[in-house]
Design a protein around this motif. Structure first.
Motif, PDB file in Angstrom:
ATOM      1  N   CYS A  71      81.580  99.221 -24.204  1.00 34.80           N
ATOM      2  CA  CYS A  71      80.722  98.608 -25.206  1.00 34.80           C
ATOM      3  C   CYS A  71      79.743  99.622 -25.794  1.00 34.80           C
ATOM      4  O   CYS A  71      79.614 100.752 -25.311  1.00 34.80           O
ATOM      5  N   ASP A  72      79.050  99.182 -26.837  1.00 37.10           N
ATOM      6  CA  ASP A  72      77.949  99.967 -27.410  1.00 37.10           C
ATOM      7  C   ASP A  72      76.740  99.776 -26.501  1.00 37.10           C
ATOM      8  O   ASP A  72      76.233  98.656 -26.342  1.00 37.10           O
ATOM      9  N   LYS A  73      76.258 100.859 -25.875  1.00 34.25           N
ATOM     10  CA  LYS A  73      75.253 100.747 -24.829  1.00 34.25           C
ATOM     11  C   LYS A  73      73.895 101.270 -25.275  1.00 34.25           C
ATOM     12  O   LYS A  73      73.791 102.080 -26.190  1.00 34.25           O
ATOM     13  N   ILE A  74      72.866 100.776 -24.579  1.00 32.32           N
ATOM     14  CA  ILE A  74      71.526 101.340 -24.710  1.00 32.32           C
ATOM     15  C   ILE A  74      71.047 101.711 -23.312  1.00 32.32           C
ATOM     16  O   ILE A  74      71.407 101.069 -22.321  1.00 32.32           O
ATOM     17  N   ARG A  75      70.227 102.761 -23.249  1.00 33.18           N
ATOM     18  CA  ARG A  75      69.776 103.231 -21.938  1.00 33.18           C
ATOM     19  C   ARG A  75      68.663 102.363 -21.363  1.00 33.18           C
ATOM     20  O   ARG A  75      68.598 102.123 -20.171  1.00 33.18           O
ATOM     21  N   ASP A  76      67.753 101.903 -22.222  1.00 33.81           N
ATOM     22  CA  ASP A  76      66.656 101.076 -21.748  1.00 33.81           C
ATOM     23  C   ASP A  76      66.218 100.136 -22.867  1.00 33.81           C
ATOM     24  O   ASP A  76      66.672 100.236 -24.018  1.00 33.81           O
ATOM     25  N   ILE A  77      65.306  99.223 -22.511  1.00 25.87           N
ATOM     26  CA  ILE A  77      64.875  98.215 -23.465  1.00 25.87           C
ATOM     27  C   ILE A  77      64.113  98.842 -24.626  1.00 25.87           C
ATOM     28  O   ILE A  77      64.173  98.381 -25.774  1.00 25.87           O
ATOM     29  N   GLU A  78      63.360  99.937 -24.354  1.00 25.09           N
ATOM     30  CA  GLU A  78      62.591 100.580 -25.424  1.00 25.09           C
ATOM     31  C   GLU A  78      63.497 101.084 -26.553  1.00 25.09           C
ATOM     32  O   GLU A  78      63.095 101.135 -27.715  1.00 25.09           O
ATOM     33  N   GLU A  79      64.709 101.463 -26.219  1.00 23.72           N
ATOM     34  CA  GLU A  79      65.646 101.945 -27.239  1.00 23.72           C
ATOM     35  C   GLU A  79      66.055 100.838 -28.193  1.00 23.72           C
ATOM     36  O   GLU A  79      66.476 101.101 -29.331  1.00 23.72           O
ATOM     37  N   ALA A  80      65.959  99.568 -27.738  1.00 21.10           N
ATOM     38  CA  ALA A  80      66.380  98.448 -28.583  1.00 21.10           C
ATOM     39  C   ALA A  80      65.404  98.185 -29.719  1.00 21.10           C
ATOM     40  O   ALA A  80      65.790  97.654 -30.772  1.00 21.10           O
ATOM     41  N   ILE A  81      64.118  98.550 -29.538  1.00 19.52           N
ATOM     42  CA  ILE A  81      63.106  98.229 -30.551  1.00 19.52           C
ATOM     43  C   ILE A  81      63.348  98.966 -31.861  1.00 19.52           C
ATOM     44  O   ILE A  81      63.421  98.339 -32.930  1.00 19.52           O
ATOM     45  N   PRO A  82      63.498 100.297 -31.862  1.00 16.44           N
ATOM     46  CA  PRO A  82      63.733 100.978 -33.161  1.00 16.44           C
ATOM     47  C   PRO A  82      65.079 100.614 -33.780  1.00 16.44           C
ATOM     48  O   PRO A  82      65.231 100.702 -35.011  1.00 16.44           O
ATOM     49  N   ARG A  83      66.030 100.189 -32.964  1.00 12.79           N
ATOM     50  CA  ARG A  83      67.345  99.800 -33.494  1.00 12.79           C
ATOM     51  C   ARG A  83      67.387  98.341 -33.916  1.00 12.79           C
ATOM     52  O   ARG A  83      68.428  97.843 -34.333  1.00 12.79           O
ATOM     53  N   GLU A  84      66.243  97.657 -33.796  1.00 14.78           N
ATOM     54  CA  GLU A  84      66.120  96.247 -34.176  1.00 14.78           C
ATOM     55  C   GLU A  84      67.139  95.370 -33.451  1.00 14.78           C
ATOM     56  O   GLU A  84      67.771  94.486 -34.034  1.00 14.78           O
ATOM     57  N   ILE A  85      67.295  95.644 -32.162  1.00 11.36           N
ATOM     58  CA  ILE A  85      68.195  94.847 -31.325  1.00 11.36           C
ATOM     59  C   ILE A  85      67.369  93.771 -30.640  1.00 11.36           C
ATOM     60  O   ILE A  85      66.386  94.055 -29.951  1.00 11.36           O
TER      61      ILE A  85
END
Length: 541
Positions: A71-85
């Protein structure tokens, strides 16, 4: 007068039998301690945070944490904020087992507990009585390139029990809460090679779903399954012991039916104990290797419950039938006060097991402990069963005390008997007391080894030899109760030997210590053992 084998067997032969049983008992412990590996293995899984940006999350799509279709992964929750996830787009994915490994039917079951890593935030603290709601999907496949097949999909609520040991000030933001582990999933079979968990934490502020649960950084799982090597040793023991107990049980009942009188209560209870032991021995688990039988854990609990209920009932009836001053004997109705608590306690534990593992047959994520009502109900069943167990042991200790006191009191009449007859009855009383002590030793050994297995690390090392304590506990205690039931049916089967009767209160008509072989049929009508008959006569007088 004929009696049971334990009363007519010579001391030398009895010692040989006891030595053989002791050797088998030691072998049962050594098989688990030296041959079998540890009974279970625990594996830690760290979830991978996948991103699912589809508009409709309810459509079947399985997100793999690694592999060619990962899947398309993120390392941590903080990474989701700038990507608008958004939080609803994050899926915690766990593949079972770890890469380059396979699950096996020899693992028998899978039990998972869940650990949430929750960070402290001043604007997102954990509320009192907070509950996390997880949308969990479970799938399986048997080939790395096959499509996933859905196995279960449930909304899984769990109450959070977390504490924050540091002051709740801005400088301590980002530190983790200390949270209790949560029961997550239990499956009664491992019929497939690969499993996949997709866990979502949907947020709905209007319905207060997943609001006030803190900032969840990661989800960790710990999977526990039975070791394949231990399973093979366990199956081999059951396969070996099943015909052994079945043959001695058929032999025992054949001896009973050869007598001219009908079986008495004690003989029926010993036979029933043999049936329950055979029932628990039958290695139906072999079929779980080829069939997806998720009910095997529940079935195993029921079999164990039947055996232990029968064992506890046997101890009560065994003592009661040898009480010299008890007139109401040979009737199960006379033991309703003692057997009643066994029946009530067993029923409570059965209902508790059905409420837990019975529901898990259709919902592997269910746990009766996750709700307040379920917890109170479960505790009620356990408390009632505990009270019944305490009442039972009070009854049992009182009856054992009475038996020993009465037998000791009647020993005063032994000097009036002839020498051979007196020695014979002294031997009977000694062997009866010895059997009672062996029974207490078996019960004590079960408790002691259980405690040792809980407080040790699971294995001991002596030089270059590693002893698996937990495996030795399982195989040793299982072998011990099989040998106990085997010894009961063998030693309390009717004997073919006969002692001469007193001739007008004079000497016996045989030489001192001589035992006469009469016929292959038993013709006495008083009871199964000499102690039984002696005590019955005393009670009638």
């Amino acid at each position: 007068m004929a009696g049971a084998i334990i009363e007519n067997m010579s001391t030398r032969k009895l010692c040989v039998v006891g030595g053989a049983l002791l050797a088998l008992q030691v072998a049962a412990f050594l098989v688990g301690g030296l041959v079998a590996p540890g009974p279970t293995t625990a594996v830690s899984y760290m979830s991978v945070k996948c991103v699912d940006v589809r508009k409709n999350h309810h459509k079947a799509k399985w997100l793999m944490p690694w592999g060619p279709n990962q899947c398309d992964k993120i390392r941590d929750i903080e990474e989701a904020i700038p990507r608008e996830i958004e939080a609803n787009d994050i899926v915690f994915s766990v593949h079972i087992p770890l890469p380059s490994m396979e699950m096996s039917p020899w693992f028998q079951f899978m039990l998972f507990i869940l650990q949430l890593d929750i960070a402290f935030k001043l604007n997102n603290q954990i509320r009192e009585n907070a509950e996390v709601s997880m949308d969990v999907s479970l799938a399986y496949r048997d080939d790395m390139f096959a499509e996933w097949t859905e196995m279960a999909h449930e909304r899984v609520p769990r109450k959070l029990k977390c504490t924050f040991t540091s002051p709740k000030t801005p400088e301590y933001e980002g530190r983790y809460y200390e949270c209790d582990v949560l029961p997550f999933m239990e499956i009664g079979s491992v019929a497939h090679k690969y499993y996949l968990l997709n866990i979502r934490l949907p947020v709905n502020e209007k319905k207060k779903i997943n609001v006030g649960i803190g900032e969840i950084k990661d989800i960790q799982l710990v999977g526990i399954h039975q070791n394949g090597g231990f399973t093979k040793v366990w199956f081999a023991m059951k396969t070996f012991l099943t015909p052994s107990i079945f043959i001695i049980m058929v032999w025992y009942w054949r001896r009973i039916t050869m007598m001219s009188r009908p079986p008495v209560l004690l003989e029926k209870v010993i036979f029933a104990l043999g049936i329950s032991m055979t029932f628990i021995n039958i290695p139906v688990e072999w079929f779980s290797i080829g069939f997806d039988w998720t009910w095997m854990l529940l079935f195993g609990d029921i079999r164990q419950g039947i055996f232990y209920a029968m064992l506890l009932s046997f101890w009560i009836i065994f003592c009661g039938e040898h009480m010299m001053d008890q007139h109401e004997r040979n009737h199960i109705a006379g033991y309703w006060k003692q057997v009643g608590p066994i029946a009530v306690g067993s029923f409570c534990l059965f209902i508790f097991d059905m409420c837990e593992r019975g529901v898990q047959l259709t919902n592997p994520f269910y746990s009766i402990w996750t709700t307040d009502v379920g917890t109170e109900l479960a505790m009620a069943f356990i408390i009632v069963a505990g009270i019944c167990l305490c009442l039972y042991f009070l009854f049992l200790c009182f009856m054992v005390f009475q038996v020993f006191r009465n037998i000791s009191g009647k020993q005063s009449s032994l000097p009036a008997m002839s020498k051979v007859r007196r020695l014979h009855y002294e031997g009977l009383i000694f062997r009866f007391k010895f059997l009672m002590l062996i029974t207490l030793a078996c019960a004590a050994m079960t408790v002691i080894f259980f405690i040792v297995s809980q407080v040790t690390e699971g294995h001991w090392k002596w030089g270059g030899v590693t002893v698996q304590v937990n495996s030795a506990f399982f195989t040793g205690i299982y072998g011990m109760w099989n040998l106990y039931v085997f010894a009961l049916m063998f030693l309390y089967a009717p004997s073919h030997k006969n002692y001469g009767e007193d001739q007008s209160n004079g000497d016996l008509g045989v030489h001192s210590g001589e035992e006469v072989q009469l016929t292959t049929t038993i013709t006495h009508v008083d009871g199964p053992t000499e102690i039984y008959k002696l005590t019955r006569k005393e009670a009638q007088e």
